[in-house]
Design a protein around this motif. Structure first.
Motif, short mmCIF file in Angstrom:
data_model
loop_
_atom_site.label_atom_id
_atom_site.label_comp_id
_atom_site.label_asym_id
_atom_site.label_seq_id
_atom_site.Cartn_x
_atom_site.Cartn_y
_atom_site.Cartn_z
N PRO A 279 20.03 -34.16 35.22
CA PRO A 279 19.84 -33.60 33.88
C PRO A 279 19.82 -32.09 33.89
O PRO A 279 19.62 -31.46 34.92
N TRP A 280 20.00 -31.51 32.70
CA TRP A 280 20.04 -30.07 32.59
C TRP A 280 18.69 -29.45 32.95
O TRP A 280 17.64 -30.04 32.66
N PRO A 281 18.72 -28.25 33.50
CA PRO A 281 17.47 -27.52 33.72
C PRO A 281 16.90 -27.03 32.38
O PRO A 281 17.64 -26.90 31.40
N PRO A 282 15.59 -26.75 32.32
CA PRO A 282 14.97 -26.31 31.06
C PRO A 282 15.68 -25.11 30.44
O PRO A 282 15.83 -25.04 29.21
N ALA A 283 16.12 -24.14 31.24
CA ALA A 283 16.76 -22.95 30.69
C ALA A 283 18.04 -23.30 29.94
O ALA A 283 18.36 -22.70 28.90
N ALA A 284 18.79 -24.26 30.46
CA ALA A 284 20.03 -24.66 29.79
C ALA A 284 19.72 -25.35 28.46
O ALA A 284 20.38 -25.10 27.44
N ARG A 285 18.71 -26.21 28.49
CA ARG A 285 18.33 -26.90 27.25
C ARG A 285 17.89 -25.90 26.18
O ARG A 285 18.23 -26.01 25.01
N GLU A 286 17.12 -24.90 26.59
CA GLU A 286 16.65 -23.89 25.64
C GLU A 286 17.82 -23.09 25.06
O GLU A 286 17.83 -22.75 23.87
N LEU A 287 18.82 -22.80 25.89
CA LEU A 287 19.99 -22.08 25.39
C LEU A 287 20.79 -22.94 24.41
O LEU A 287 21.31 -22.42 23.41
N LEU A 288 20.90 -24.23 24.68
CA LEU A 288 21.61 -25.11 23.75
C LEU A 288 20.91 -25.13 22.40
O LEU A 288 21.55 -25.04 21.35
N VAL A 289 19.59 -25.25 22.41
CA VAL A 289 18.84 -25.25 21.16
C VAL A 289 19.03 -23.92 20.43
O VAL A 289 19.20 -23.88 19.21
N ALA A 290 19.01 -22.82 21.18
CA ALA A 290 19.25 -21.51 20.57
C ALA A 290 20.63 -21.45 19.94
O ALA A 290 20.82 -20.88 18.85
N LEU A 291 21.63 -22.04 20.60
CA LEU A 291 22.99 -22.08 20.05
C LEU A 291 23.02 -22.88 18.75
O LEU A 291 23.63 -22.46 17.76
N LEU A 292 22.35 -24.03 18.73
CA LEU A 292 22.33 -24.86 17.53
C LEU A 292 21.61 -24.16 16.38
O LEU A 292 21.83 -24.51 15.21
N ASP A 293 20.79 -23.18 16.70
CA ASP A 293 19.98 -22.50 15.69
C ASP A 293 20.60 -21.17 15.25
O ASP A 293 19.92 -20.35 14.62
N THR A 294 21.88 -20.93 15.56
CA THR A 294 22.49 -19.64 15.25
C THR A 294 23.05 -19.56 13.85
O THR A 294 23.47 -18.49 13.41
N LEU B 80 30.65 -16.25 37.30
CA LEU B 80 31.15 -17.57 36.94
C LEU B 80 30.48 -18.67 37.73
O LEU B 80 30.64 -19.86 37.41
N ASP B 81 29.74 -18.32 38.77
CA ASP B 81 28.98 -19.32 39.51
C ASP B 81 27.66 -19.65 38.82
O ASP B 81 26.95 -20.56 39.25
N ASP B 82 27.33 -18.92 37.78
CA ASP B 82 26.11 -19.19 37.02
C ASP B 82 26.40 -20.30 36.00
O ASP B 82 27.15 -20.09 35.05
N PRO B 83 25.83 -21.48 36.15
CA PRO B 83 26.14 -22.58 35.22
C PRO B 83 25.65 -22.32 33.80
O PRO B 83 26.08 -23.00 32.87
N LEU B 84 24.74 -21.35 33.64
CA LEU B 84 24.24 -21.03 32.30
C LEU B 84 25.15 -20.06 31.55
O LEU B 84 24.94 -19.80 30.36
N LEU B 85 26.16 -19.51 32.23
CA LEU B 85 26.94 -18.43 31.63
C LEU B 85 27.65 -18.88 30.36
O LEU B 85 27.70 -18.13 29.37
N VAL B 86 28.21 -20.07 30.34
CA VAL B 86 28.93 -20.52 29.15
C VAL B 86 27.98 -20.64 27.97
O VAL B 86 28.34 -20.28 26.83
N LEU B 87 26.76 -21.10 28.20
CA LEU B 87 25.78 -21.17 27.12
C LEU B 87 25.33 -19.78 26.68
O LEU B 87 25.16 -19.52 25.49
N ARG B 88 25.15 -18.89 27.63
CA ARG B 88 24.77 -17.52 27.29
C ARG B 88 25.86 -16.87 26.43
O ARG B 88 25.57 -16.18 25.44
N ALA B 89 27.10 -17.07 26.83
CA ALA B 89 28.22 -16.49 26.08
C ALA B 89 28.29 -17.08 24.67
O ALA B 89 28.53 -16.36 23.69
N ALA B 90 28.09 -18.39 24.57
CA ALA B 90 28.15 -19.05 23.27
C ALA B 90 27.07 -18.53 22.34
O ALA B 90 27.31 -18.26 21.16
N VAL B 91 25.86 -18.38 22.85
CA VAL B 91 24.75 -17.88 22.03
C VAL B 91 25.01 -16.42 21.63
O VAL B 91 24.79 -16.04 20.47
N ALA B 92 25.49 -15.62 22.57
CA ALA B 92 25.77 -14.22 22.28
C ALA B 92 26.79 -14.09 21.16
O ALA B 92 26.66 -13.24 20.27
#
Length: 582
Positions: free
Chosen positions: A366-381, A328-340
């Motif tokens: 601003p968001w790090p590149p990895a977070a932005r890429e995960l958001l785009v992946a989520l929008l593309d699901t 839960l200390d990983d700020p990307l976890l919520v995006l990873r979970a959403a994409v999954a």
């Protein structure tokens, strides 16, 4: 004073504009209605000129909104003259019933009535799902209270015993009702009772809880239900009728009675409340089905079956959940979970959403590149995006990602061509953009622009495209896009209506038309591709009345001429390359 007039008088005296007034009104209305009915019972039996002896084994009981204590000023009464089959003759029962029902009809109150024995109550409930759910609220009014309590207890036991067998029937009945009544959160003239997310759904939610198959969320759904009840009560007062359809002509007076600014604010309140109620019912029905399936296959103790998805995420009984190893200390976890979840067309587990929203680490800005890429992946699901986004939105995650989202969330659109609230239309546009032909470059910017293209549709905006431009630029920068990319997203938002406007009203070969179109795309062919794709996705998201073959042909003709013109300008020939840049 007749019962109908008494209840309306209470509503006028207590008012509905102050916080909590609606709850006080409903409690007072229920108490006064029960007192009125008890006096009627005495008059119909002991106080009548021809008294009928009514002892144990006969009672007047209520179900529905009166039994729950949440009836409106003009809600119908659901009453049952209950008997044990022995205490009174059929003739005397019929006489008491007439002495009860006729005064109620004369008072102007809507009445649903029946005369039933305890055995008949169980028999009817076993064959009619709606009756079974309604009878769970059976409450004594007058007469033999022990009889009512005994029947109520037996009906509840029957409901629990049959719940697993009847759950599929209940789920289908809810779906059928929603198909007929529509979505409360997306309607401009909503049915407050029957539509998806409406008052009836909360009653079903309570019945599900009483089946012991699953518990339900508390807190937010109860507050949302109270808001919908307040709106229904105000509608009763405004119209003087027991209505649940919030017609357009009634919305402004209802809003004023509730102390809201205008009809738009009223519809926003209704939409937001409906989404909370629907989410609660949806997750509870899912939990009930999981409980049913687990019980059906259980043979002795079983360990949970978890399919690892990486990053401490697991697939469990059709949901994506957190498990051992999740950080839960990983700020990307919520995006990873959403994409999954969205990429598999699955929901996030309710506890997982809560934990991610309340305990998960926040993203830096601003968001790090990895977070932005995960958001785009989520929008593309694709279609899986809607359910996952809604769950995160309900939990408050989306507004942390996009602060400007709050102003368009559940916001109604008065333009008759629109089917959805502003925020839902944004998501529908994302879906259309992800399905459509991909531009030759920067699909990520197209999807983000689709998500933000109507972000300027806020209260008081005169031109939402222009007001949305700075909001989109700020959001893109916050999501970690560079300044040039953020400027391009902002341009797409500002100009998302330009091409279709020119295509449907101007000659695509006219140099002036091409000059204006070139200015909208900054004289760049790659922007033509992005803006054309956004224009088509936006129109398709609205529906068939906006995106027709004729309009598609006109847009494609304009963009073809524009590309050719820009290409000639690149080659040094005549053309509007770079015209209107600013």
């Amino acid at each position: 004073m007749g019962l109908r007039d008494l209840r309306l008088h209470l509503a006028s005296a207590l008012g509905l504009s102050t916080p909590g007034a609606g709850s006080v009104l409903r409690t007072t209305t229920a108490d006064r209605t029960l007192s009125w009915l008890q006096e009627l019972w005495t008059s119909a039996t002991e106080g009548h000129e021809q008294p009928i002896s009514v002892g144990s084994g006969v009672a007047l009981a209520c179900t529905g909104s009166l039994a729950r204590g949440d009836g409106g000023p003009l809600s119908d009464l659901d009453l049952v003259l209950l008997h044990d089959g022995r205490a009174m003759s059929p003739t005397d029962l019929a006489e008491v019933a007439d002495r009860l029902w006729y005064p109620l009809w004369d008072s102007g109150v809507g009445l649903d009535h029946s005369v039933r024995s305890a055995a008949q109550c169980r028999q009817v409930a076993s064959g009619d799902l709606a009756v079974a759910a309604a009878m769970l609220d059976l409450r004594p009014v007058a007469g033999d209270e022990k009889l009512v309590t005994s029947v109520s207890r037996q009906l509840a036991e029957d409901w629990r015993a049959q719940s697993r067998k009847r759950l599929p029937e209940l789920v289908e009945a809810v779906a059928e009702r929603h198909r007929g009544a529509g979505d409360l959160s997306q309607s401009l003239q909503p049915d407050l009772k029957e539509a998806r997310g409406g008052l009836r759904d909360m009653v079903v939610l309570q019945a599900l809880t009483r089946s012991w198959l699953a518990d339900r969320p508390h807190g937010a759904p109860d507050r949302a239900y109270a808001q919908l009840l307040d709106v229904r009560d105000a509608l009763h007062v405004v119209t003087g009728r027991s209505r649940t359809i919030l017609a357009r002509e009634d919305q402004q007076p209802v809003a004023e009675l509730l102390g809201l600014e205008d009809a738009d604010e009223l519809l926003t309140v209704v939409s937001s409340a409906a989404r909370v109620v629907h989410q609660a019912l949806y997750t509870t029905m899912r939990s009930a089905r999981q409980s049913q399936q687990a019980r059906a296959r259980r043979i002795g103790p079983r360990r949970p079956q978890l399919e690892p998805l990486g990053h401490g995420l697991y697939l469990h009984e059709g949901e994506v959940v957190l498990g051992r190893g999740s950080d839960l200390d990983d700020p990307l976890l919520v995006l990873r979970a959403a994409v999954a979840a969205a990429s598999r067309g699955l929901p996030l587990g309710p506890a997982t959403v809560t934990n991610l929203a309340t305990q998960g680490a926040q993203l830096s800005h601003p968001w790090p590149p990895a977070a932005r890429e995960l958001l785009v992946a989520l929008l593309d699901t694709g279609d899986g995006l809607l359910e996952v986004w809604e769950a995160l939105d309900q939990a408050g995650v989306v507004q942390r990602w996009l602060p400007a989202w709050t102003a368009v969330r559940s916001r109604p659109q008065r333009n008759g061509v629109h089917r959805h609230t502003v925020d839902r239309h944004l998501l529908e546009t994302v879906l259309q953009a992800s399905r459509g032909p991909s531009p030759r470059s920067r699909r990520d910017l197209l999807l983000v622009a689709a998500l933000l293209h109507d972000i300027g549709k806020v209260r008081g905006a005169q031109d939402h495209s222009r007001s949305g431009e700075p909001l989109a630029r700020a959001a893109a920068l916050d999501l970690g896009f560079c300044a040039a990319d953020a400027d391009l997203v902002a341009r797409l938002v500002r100009e998302h209506l330009t091409l279709i406007g020119l295509a449907t009203s101007r000659d695509p070969t006219d140099p002036q038309t091409l000059t204006e179109a070139a200015a909208a795309v900054d004289g760049r062919v790659e922007v033509v591709d992005l803006l054309a794709a956004l224009t088509e996705a936006d129109a398709r998201a609205v529906g068939g009345t906006v995106w027709t073959p004729w309009r598609a042909t006109l847009l494609h003709s304009l963009t073809a001429h524009l590309r050719a013109s820009l290409a000639r300008g690149d080659d040094g020939g005549p053309g509007p390359h770079g015209a209107g840049q600013g």
